[in-house]
Scaffold this active site. Structure first.
Site, short mmCIF file in Angstrom:
data_model
loop_
_atom_site.label_atom_id
_atom_site.label_comp_id
_atom_site.label_asym_id
_atom_site.label_seq_id
_atom_site.Cartn_x
_atom_site.Cartn_y
_atom_site.Cartn_z
N GLU A 48 0.80 -1.22 0.00
CA GLU A 48 0.00 0.00 0.00
C GLU A 48 0.83 1.27 0.00
O GLU A 48 0.48 2.26 -0.66
CB GLU A 48 -0.95 0.00 1.21
CG GLU A 48 -2.15 -0.91 1.07
CD GLU A 48 -1.85 -2.36 1.44
OE1 GLU A 48 -2.76 -3.20 1.34
OE2 GLU A 48 -0.70 -2.63 1.84
N HIS A 56 -10.99 -4.39 9.55
CA HIS A 56 -11.62 -4.21 8.25
C HIS A 56 -12.94 -3.45 8.36
O HIS A 56 -13.77 -3.53 7.46
CB HIS A 56 -11.90 -5.57 7.58
CG HIS A 56 -10.69 -6.26 7.04
ND1 HIS A 56 -9.74 -6.82 7.86
CD2 HIS A 56 -10.27 -6.46 5.76
CE1 HIS A 56 -8.79 -7.37 7.11
NE2 HIS A 56 -9.08 -7.16 5.85
#
Length: 639
Positions: free
Chosen positions: A379, A448
């Site tokens: 990322e 998440h």
């Protein structure tokens, strides 16, 4: 410059470049010691041969990315000593209008420097993907950067993509105050070339002819094959890590300028060269100090390249149709944007296959792997590549799946994308769009399911959109792609597959909107909580203004304050954890703008102040509910 047996004239030219570099740094050191130059100053005395040898072999169309020791790189790339000294002195005529300073220079041929160790590596990679076929990017970095994850993410990605980047390690053997062998067991940085299967070479960074020869060979390989290469230069750091009486010297070593002078043996001529360089830099410093100081009144205007409240130049194509799901409408809009503008491209994990939500399904078949580019699970490097692409004029869209993972990309998003327009004094802009999803309700647990609205909204230089309906999600993506600034589109995950619409779906996502009008109280919300607020108002039969915030950074209060002045009461509903920041920021804006109109304390309804639990019963209790909003409305209307 020629090979190891370089002609005397070529070596003399190299000496002149090195002498100018040395003189700039020595004048800087003295001015810092005298208190005439402020800030953190990291000098590269001892690295002059590496700078001259590498940049002397580059072409005008090549682009250079530097480190926190950037002065020599920018000087060799053509920036004037006057503009550089003016920047170091905080003058308006500096290369970045005094907003960048020593570690954050930005230019044309030398694109940028960074105070973050290794920070420019993925940016150089991204920039290289937009270069013409005869140009390459050159990324300088120190040996300390090799111990960062970003180095390995970038080198792996560059090798996979066969990117035209020459990575140049200036290995001085030291971190700040500790030696290299205290940080790694890997003896040679060039050894990583074999790991990532790229051409690699080591050379004596104190011998300018050796540097030039190695650079010429590796640059030719990169230029001809369009694959990356790695050059390790052993150099000496002859000054402390930074200029301060408290900073240890840390290192000794050979002086490359002295070594080259010994080889040339032209004493009087070299003395004249050195004296002329010192005179040039001394005069440049004095002239720079006479320039007008940077004006803080201009700072706010430099935060963004475009007004955050402006309406996008081109309308959203998908929003004009019948309501459908967020995923379908955003996918159609992304396809339309890519069709209309070849500069638009998508980066992300598994985007060629559509990603976990099917957002990019079918786009790789339409536009090819170069424009719908699969990435490793990296990322930080993904975001850095997008920054580089944006600096080069492309319009990258980063599909980041979950906003939880923005924490992994935060350095490139917060320290580079959000700051570069300001730090460059407005000369560079970073027009990238990040699409991500957030929120609980999916039973996926704490890593998440969170919302990071408050964190994002606290970062100057970012524009953050939190769309509620499918049409506004598509419009937000379109606006983010067209905007010259970094835009994060944070979609509510529980709404991705719902079909619904609200008044104002044909408006600008950069402005808040009134989706229901009333007179007893004002409710400010975004995403799922807008739906819950509308349900609560309907269930209670209360007359209320319901405002969909939409642009949460910089927060738009153009509707909020006048509404509260009229209704005298405010409830803020948001799914973020209690105390996380956005709801409190909304309340603060209302207190500041409409305090004398308030008849009751502002009610804030958020999720619990804990990580999101995974068990269904616990998650349901954790989240904002319609009942919680109704209770808040009752408290307000009873006062």
């Amino acid at each position: 410059m020629g090979g190891r047996e370089s002609a005397p004239g070529q070596l003399l030219s190299a000496y002149e470049a090195m002498a100018r570099h040395r003189a700039f740094e020595e004048v800087t050191a003295q001015a810092a010691a005298d208190g005439r130059l402020p800030g953190l100053l990291h000098l590269s005395i001892g690295v002059e041969a590496a700078t001259a040898g590498v940049i002397g072999e580059l072409r005008e169309q090549d682009r250079i990315f530097s480190t926190h020791r950037p002065h020599g790189h920018f000087l060799a790339a053509g920036e004037t000593p006057l503009a550089l000294f003016a920047e170091l002195a905080g003058r308006e005529t500096g290369v970045c209008r005094g907003r960048g300073g020593s570690m954050h220079l930005m230019g044309t041929r030398a694109v940028m420097a960074s105070g973050v160790v290794g920070g420019t590596l993925p940016i150089a990679l991204g920039y290289s993907l937009a270069l013409d076929a005869d140009a390459i990017a050159v990324a300088f970095f120190g040996d300390g950067a090799v111990q960062t994850g970003l180095f390995h993410e970038t080198l792996n990605m560059a090798a996979l993509w066969k990117a035209p980047v020459l990575f140049v390690c200036e290995n001085n053997g030291w971190a700040e105050f500790s030696s290299r062998d205290e940080h790694t067991t890997v003896e040679h940085v060039a050894d990583y070339g074999a790991v990532y299967r790229v051409a690699a070479q080591a050379a004596d960074g104190g011998a300018v002819a050796d540097v030039a020869e190695a650079t010429r060979a590796l640059a030719a390989t990169v230029r001809e094959t369009r694959v990356p290469a790695l050059l390790e230069l052993q150099v000496s750091r002859l000054r402390p890590h930074y200029e301060s009486k408290a900073a240890p010297r840390s290192a000794e070593g050979a002086d490359p300028l002295h070594e080259l002078a010994q080889r040339l043996g032209a004493g009087d001529e070299l003395e004249r060269v050195s004296a002329a360089a010192m005179e040039e830099m001394t005069e440049a410093l004095e002239q720079a100090l006479e320039q007008p100081p940077a004006d803080p009144a201009d700072d706010a205007a430099l935060l963004f390249a475009a007004d955050p409240g402006r309406r996008p130049a081109r309308p959203c194509a998908a929003a004009a149709g019948e309501p459908d799901t967020v995923i379908k409408m955003v996918r159609e809009e992304l396809a339309a944007q890519m069709e209309a503008d070849p500069a638009v491209m998508v980066l992300g994990e598994d985007v060629a296959a559509g990603g976990p939500f099917g957002l990019t399904r079918g786009l790789a078949e339409l536009h090819g792997a170069d424009r719908v580019r699969n990435t490793p699970i990296s990322e930080s490097a993904i975001m850095g590549v997008a920054v580089g692409l944006a600096l080069a004029g492309r319009k990258p869209v980063v599909d980041l799946m979950f906003d939880d993972f923005l924490t992994l990309a935060s350095d490139q998003l917060f320290n580079h994308a959000a700051k570069l327009h300001f730090m460059s004094g407005g000369r560079s802009s970073v027009g990238l769009c990040v699409w991500t999803t957030g929120g609980a309700g999916t039973r996926w647990g704490a890593q998440h399911s969170q919302r990071l609205d408050g964190l994002l909204a606290s970062m100057p230089g970012l524009k953050v959109l939190a769309p509620t309906t499918p049409a506004m999600a598509a419009a937000s993506l379109a606006a983010g792609i067209q905007d010259p600034d970094p835009v994060v589109v944070l979609a509510d995950r529980t709404l991705l597959y719902k079909r619904w619409s609200l008044p104002g779906d044909d408006g600008s996502p950069f402005r808040s909107r009134l989706v229901r009008r009333g007179d007893r109280l004002t409710i400010a919300a975004s995403g799922r909580t807008v739906m819950l607020a509308l349900e609560a108002v309907e269930a209670l039969g209360v007359s209320a203004d319901v405002i969909d915030l939409q642009r949460i950074a910089p927060l738009d209060t153009s509707l909020l304050v006048p509404s509260v002045e009229r209704t005298s009461k405010l409830l803020v509903a948001h799914d973020e954890a209690a105390g996380a920041g956005l709801a409190e920021k909304v309340a603060s804006q209302a207190y500041g703008g409409a305090f004398w109109s308030l008849d009751a304390p502002i009610e804030i309804v958020t999720s619990a102040g804990t990580p999101v639990p995974a068990a269904p019963e616990l998650e349901d209790a954790h989240q904002v509910s319609r009942e919680a909003i109704e209770a808040g409305i009752r408290r307000l209307t009873s006062r």
